[in-house]
Design an enzyme around this catalytic site. Sequence first.
Site, PDB file in Angstrom:
ATOM      1  N   HIS A  72       0.830  -1.204   0.000  1.00 61.08           N
ATOM      2  CA  HIS A  72       0.000   0.000   0.000  1.00 61.08           C
ATOM      3  C   HIS A  72       0.863   1.251   0.000  1.00 61.08           C
ATOM      4  O   HIS A  72       1.753   1.404   0.824  1.00 61.08           O
ATOM      5  CB  HIS A  72      -0.931   0.010   1.221  1.00 61.08           C
ATOM      6  CG  HIS A  72      -2.082  -0.943   1.079  1.00 61.08           C
ATOM      7  ND1 HIS A  72      -3.196  -0.881   1.867  1.00 61.08           N
ATOM      8  CD2 HIS A  72      -2.290  -1.961   0.216  1.00 61.08           C
ATOM      9  CE1 HIS A  72      -4.047  -1.835   1.507  1.00 61.08           C
ATOM     10  NE2 HIS A  72      -3.512  -2.512   0.513  1.00 61.08           N
ATOM     11  N   TYR A 200      -9.289   4.674   7.534  1.00 63.85           N
ATOM     12  CA  TYR A 200      -9.480   4.944   8.962  1.00 63.85           C
ATOM     13  C   TYR A 200     -10.521   6.047   9.068  1.00 63.85           C
ATOM     14  O   TYR A 200     -10.296   7.149   8.555  1.00 63.85           O
ATOM     15  CB  TYR A 200      -8.178   5.444   9.602  1.00 63.85           C
ATOM     16  CG  TYR A 200      -7.077   4.419   9.711  1.00 63.85           C
ATOM     17  CD1 TYR A 200      -6.232   4.137   8.645  1.00 63.85           C
ATOM     18  CD2 TYR A 200      -6.850   3.753  10.918  1.00 63.85           C
ATOM     19  CE1 TYR A 200      -5.199   3.212   8.762  1.00 63.85           C
ATOM     20  CE2 TYR A 200      -5.812   2.833  11.049  1.00 63.85           C
ATOM     21  CZ  TYR A 200      -4.997   2.560   9.967  1.00 63.85           C
ATOM     22  OH  TYR A 200      -3.969   1.659  10.090  1.00 63.85           O
ATOM     23  N   PRO A 291      -4.383  -0.925  18.989  1.00 61.17           N
ATOM     24  CA  PRO A 291      -4.125  -1.435  17.635  1.00 61.17           C
ATOM     25  C   PRO A 291      -4.065  -0.383  16.526  1.00 61.17           C
ATOM     26  O   PRO A 291      -3.481  -0.659  15.473  1.00 61.17           O
ATOM     27  CB  PRO A 291      -5.294  -2.391  17.391  1.00 61.17           C
ATOM     28  CG  PRO A 291      -6.365  -1.948  18.323  1.00 61.17           C
ATOM     29  CD  PRO A 291      -5.671  -1.407  19.529  1.00 61.17           C
ATOM     30  N   LYS A 295       1.105  -1.127  15.246  1.00 62.32           N
ATOM     31  CA  LYS A 295       2.524  -1.065  15.595  1.00 62.32           C
ATOM     32  C   LYS A 295       3.032  -2.269  16.397  1.00 62.32           C
ATOM     33  O   LYS A 295       4.248  -2.436  16.559  1.00 62.32           O
ATOM     34  CB  LYS A 295       2.800   0.208  16.420  1.00 62.32           C
ATOM     35  CG  LYS A 295       2.704   1.473  15.606  1.00 62.32           C
ATOM     36  CD  LYS A 295       3.835   1.546  14.599  1.00 62.32           C
ATOM     37  CE  LYS A 295       3.644   2.613  13.566  1.00 62.32           C
ATOM     38  NZ  LYS A 295       4.054   2.212  12.224  1.00 62.32           N
ATOM     39  N   TYR A 383       4.050   6.034  10.402  1.00 66.51           N
ATOM     40  CA  TYR A 383       3.272   4.889   9.925  1.00 66.51           C
ATOM     41  C   TYR A 383       4.156   3.879   9.189  1.00 66.51           C
ATOM     42  O   TYR A 383       4.045   2.672   9.413  1.00 66.51           O
ATOM     43  CB  TYR A 383       2.131   5.371   9.017  1.00 66.51           C
ATOM     44  CG  TYR A 383       1.025   4.344   8.853  1.00 66.51           C
ATOM     45  CD1 TYR A 383      -0.164   4.453   9.559  1.00 66.51           C
ATOM     46  CD2 TYR A 383       1.183   3.253   7.996  1.00 66.51           C
ATOM     47  CE1 TYR A 383      -1.174   3.513   9.414  1.00 66.51           C
ATOM     48  CE2 TYR A 383       0.175   2.307   7.845  1.00 66.51           C
ATOM     49  CZ  TYR A 383      -0.997   2.439   8.559  1.00 66.51           C
ATOM     50  OH  TYR A 383      -1.981   1.494   8.418  1.00 66.51           O
TER      51      TYR A 383
HETATM   52  C1  DHB Z   1      -5.197  -3.733  10.685  1.00 71.47           C
HETATM   53  C2  DHB Z   1      -5.156  -3.483  12.027  1.00 71.47           C
HETATM   54  C3  DHB Z   1      -4.785  -2.246  12.465  1.00 71.47           C
HETATM   55  O1  DHB Z   1      -4.728  -1.976  13.764  1.00 71.47           O
HETATM   56  C4  DHB Z   1      -4.447  -1.238  11.577  1.00 71.47           C
HETATM   57  O2  DHB Z   1      -4.100  -0.024  12.041  1.00 71.47           O
HETATM   58  C5  DHB Z   1      -4.474  -1.503  10.248  1.00 71.47           C
HETATM   59  C6  DHB Z   1      -4.856  -2.766   9.790  1.00 71.47           C
HETATM   60  C7  DHB Z   1      -5.596  -5.077  10.210  1.00 71.47           C
HETATM   61  O3  DHB Z   1      -5.906  -5.939  11.044  1.00 71.47           O
HETATM   62  O4  DHB Z   1      -5.636  -5.282   9.006  1.00 71.47           O
END
Ligand code: DHB
Length: 390
Positions: A72, A200, A291, A295, A383
Amino acid sequence: QRAPVGIIGAGPAGLFLALLLKREGIESVVIDSRTRPDIEGTIRAGVLEQWCADLMRDLGVGERMDREGHFHEGITLQFGGERHHLNFVELTGGKQVVVYPQHDVLIDLIAHLEGQGQPMLFSVKDTALHDLESDHPSITFTDPEGQAQRIECDFIAGCDGFHGPSRQAIPRRREFQKVYPFGWLGVLVEAPPSYHELIYSNHERGFALLSTRTPEIQRMYIQCNPRDDLKNYPDERIWEELHARLDVPGHSITEGRIFQKGIIAMRSFVCETMQHGRLFLAGDACHIVPPTGAKGLNLAVGDVLRLSRALTRHYKIGDDSKLRTYAPEALRRIWLAERFSWYMTTMLHRDPDETDFEQQIHVADLAYVTQSRAAATALAENYVGLPVLE
Ligand code: DHB
């Protein structure tokens, strides 16, 4: 048994460490209380920072990731009913992330280590750590046949996660914690991808995230009460929330059969006491991130890359200086990842305990990162992954 390094935990930290040490000719034994199918089947996040994907290739375990992972160029932030694309490749001078699920990373690592004859023991019980302050620490446990076992080592790596015994074996610890008043309901869906990158979304009904797994399976999350019951989330309600939070005029996410559901709570946690005598902690054993931003795995691998270099210096040239500075040096990067994960989480969620004023500030934060190249660059460099070793 004897092994120079005893590794407790066969997650990302423990398995990467075993492989990094093996490459330097340093033997280790990995033990884990879970079964191998458990480890290989537990659904976690799925974003690899650029350097982490490069390390996989370097270690000879990147083939399937390169074939099946999704590369990506950036992410999309959605708020106020509009989508804004952030192009990481352009903002960071060519860096990308790979969406490749954590359990697939673990499957690849275990298969590769097995092929190299790495000792790994799954389904062990009653793991305990001994004589950490001596130069001959040991690990005792009960093997799957019910036999009591002991591994005598030079060093123990505690890679056994937040609930494992390693951190508990350190008597006095300096710890920091924040528990968030919300969680994520995550689903796996049989459907084609809805969009070409992750979305997001900050929405008045709460955060939502659109992610992917394979061309046939998609991963989606909605913010929920961490103590809520899955029974309160029949499929229709989940789709209603996903559409409300992620759809924009002219683009709707694609529905499919939901075949897995789970609720996760969210916390930030750091145990700064990452070393006690000959025990070194790495990964979730000494830090947890919420999450948002994915990270966790990357941070764990960063720890063990540093630890493997320190151990290599010990065995190759008898220099322990990097072992002594392991914790303070690792913590600098850990706190930066804690900051970023907290920032993404607070910016994107609706916190029931916050005022409307604070909510407006989060929307202003989103407006800022999507309008200012300087702010966008700051998000992007975090990121795709900050430098791992100084
Ligand atoms: C996923 C989980 C995340 O916490 C994130 O920021 C991006 C992707 C995932 O499970 O695909």
